[in-house]
Design a protein around this motif. Structure first.
Motif, mmCIF file in Angstrom:
data_model
loop_
_atom_site.group_PDB
_atom_site.id
_atom_site.type_symbol
_atom_site.label_atom_id
_atom_site.label_comp_id
_atom_site.label_asym_id
_atom_site.label_seq_id
_atom_site.Cartn_x
_atom_site.Cartn_y
_atom_site.Cartn_z
ATOM 1 N N LYS A 164 0.819 -1.210 0.000
ATOM 2 C CA LYS A 164 0.000 0.000 0.000
ATOM 3 C C LYS A 164 0.858 1.267 0.000
ATOM 4 O O LYS A 164 0.509 2.268 -0.637
ATOM 5 N N GLU A 165 1.991 1.216 0.735
ATOM 6 C CA GLU A 165 2.812 2.421 0.837
ATOM 7 C C GLU A 165 3.416 2.827 -0.510
ATOM 8 O O GLU A 165 3.783 3.991 -0.707
ATOM 9 N N SER A 223 0.080 4.603 -2.256
ATOM 10 C CA SER A 223 -0.822 5.471 -1.488
ATOM 11 C C SER A 223 -0.730 6.946 -1.898
ATOM 12 O O SER A 223 -1.718 7.678 -1.837
#
Length: 312
Positions: A276-277, A280
């Motif tokens: 996700k990072e 994001s």
């Protein structure tokens, strides 16, 4: 005088010269020391005594400190004693080579002994699904015999039968800290082949698909077992539901089982996961996962078109 008459006369004489107090005392529980080898196991005991690390630690503790909590036994009609609660303590004492263990001797009927045996073991932290299944079944049957009931253990469709047995099953559920439906599901597991039930204990088959498989007749379960070994896989909940449906229609055979088992499961499809990072910063906080996936797909399609145009 006939032999039975003599026996009856002797019994009458014993009763005549014994006091009510002495007869009452004979029924009271007492604590005595017994050799572990002289205590027989409870018939069809559903809880397994496993030779694991925990048992080794228990044996070492018993060897050093002795059995601190007495086991519970009852006298057998033909003589000797039968374990009601304390099978693991008995085994630990045997491993520690203790000559005797303390035991509470209690006067219990068969059904009372079953209820006490199940309730005492349900307090354990680690209980296998198979142990719960047979324990719940034994306790429910014992309670219903005491109440004079006789109903189908697993039918949830017949409201009249369900109403008659509501009290017994609810009491079992309340004692176990489970719902009425959960008790019914676990009892269904007792209809599985031992080999399939072992897979449930090992976590290879979840409770819900196992319940569906329990409705297959014994021969169909053998067919399924062979297929699981040959294909090295276990059925999903959806696959188990399909098999039950084919079984009810009388159409479940080895070929059908194989066909169902070879269907691709959702969790078997190859998936690509992106941390996700890493993405994001390209999306506003709270963007739904599906929208993120759709956006990435569109971006890749645009990238592919640009690459093709550059190659021309």
């Amino acid at each position: 005088m006939a032999k039975n008459s003599v026996a009856g006369l002797l019994t009458s004489v014993d009763d005549l010269f014994s006091t009510q107090e002495s007869r009452d005392e004979a029924k009271l529980e007492r604590v005595i020391n017994l050799p572990p080898g002289e205590i027989s196991d409870f018939p069809n005991h559903p809880f397994k005594v496993r030779m694991d690390e925990e048992m080794q630690q228990m044996a070492e503790s018993v060897k050093e400190h002795g059995v601190l909590v007495p086991a519970l036994v009852r006298e057998k009609p033909g003589g000797g004693y039968e374990m009601v609660a304390g099978h693991r303590r008995k085994r630990a004492a045997e491993l520690a080579e203790l000559p005797e263990i303390p035991c509470i001797v209690r006067n219990l009927t068969d059904d009372e002994a079953i209820i006490v045996m199940v309730d005492s073991n349900l307090q354990r932290e680690k209980i296998l699904p198979s142990e719960k299944a047979f324990a719940y079944k034994m306790r429910l049957e014992a309670m219903e015999r005491k109440q004079g009931q006789r109903n189908d253990l697993t039918s949830a469709n017949d409201l009249q039968k369900l109403a008659k047995r509501q009290t017994s099953r609810d009491k079992v559920a309340e004692k176990a800290g489970k719902s009425h439906e959960t008790i019914r599901l676990y009892i269904r597991l007792t209809y599985l082949l031992p080999e399939i039930l072992d897979m449930v204990d090992d976590g290879k088959i979840a409770l819900r698909p196992a319940v569906e498989l329990s409705y297959l007749v014994e021969q169909e379960q053998h067919f399924l077992l062979d297929t699981m070994f040959s294909e090295d896989c276990t059925p999903s909940h959806a696959q188990a539901i399909k098999m039950r449906k084919f079984s009810q229609e009388g159409k479940l055979n080895p070929d059908v089982i194989l066909s169902i088992m070879q269907e691709e499961k959702p969790n078997q499809k190859e998936q690509i996961k992106i941390p996700k990072e890493r993405i994001s910063r390209y999306f506003a906080p709270g963007t739904p996962a599906q929208k993120i996936e759709d956006t990435i797909i569109k971006a890749l399609e645009l990238y592919r078109k640009r690459q093709r145009s550059m190659e021309r």
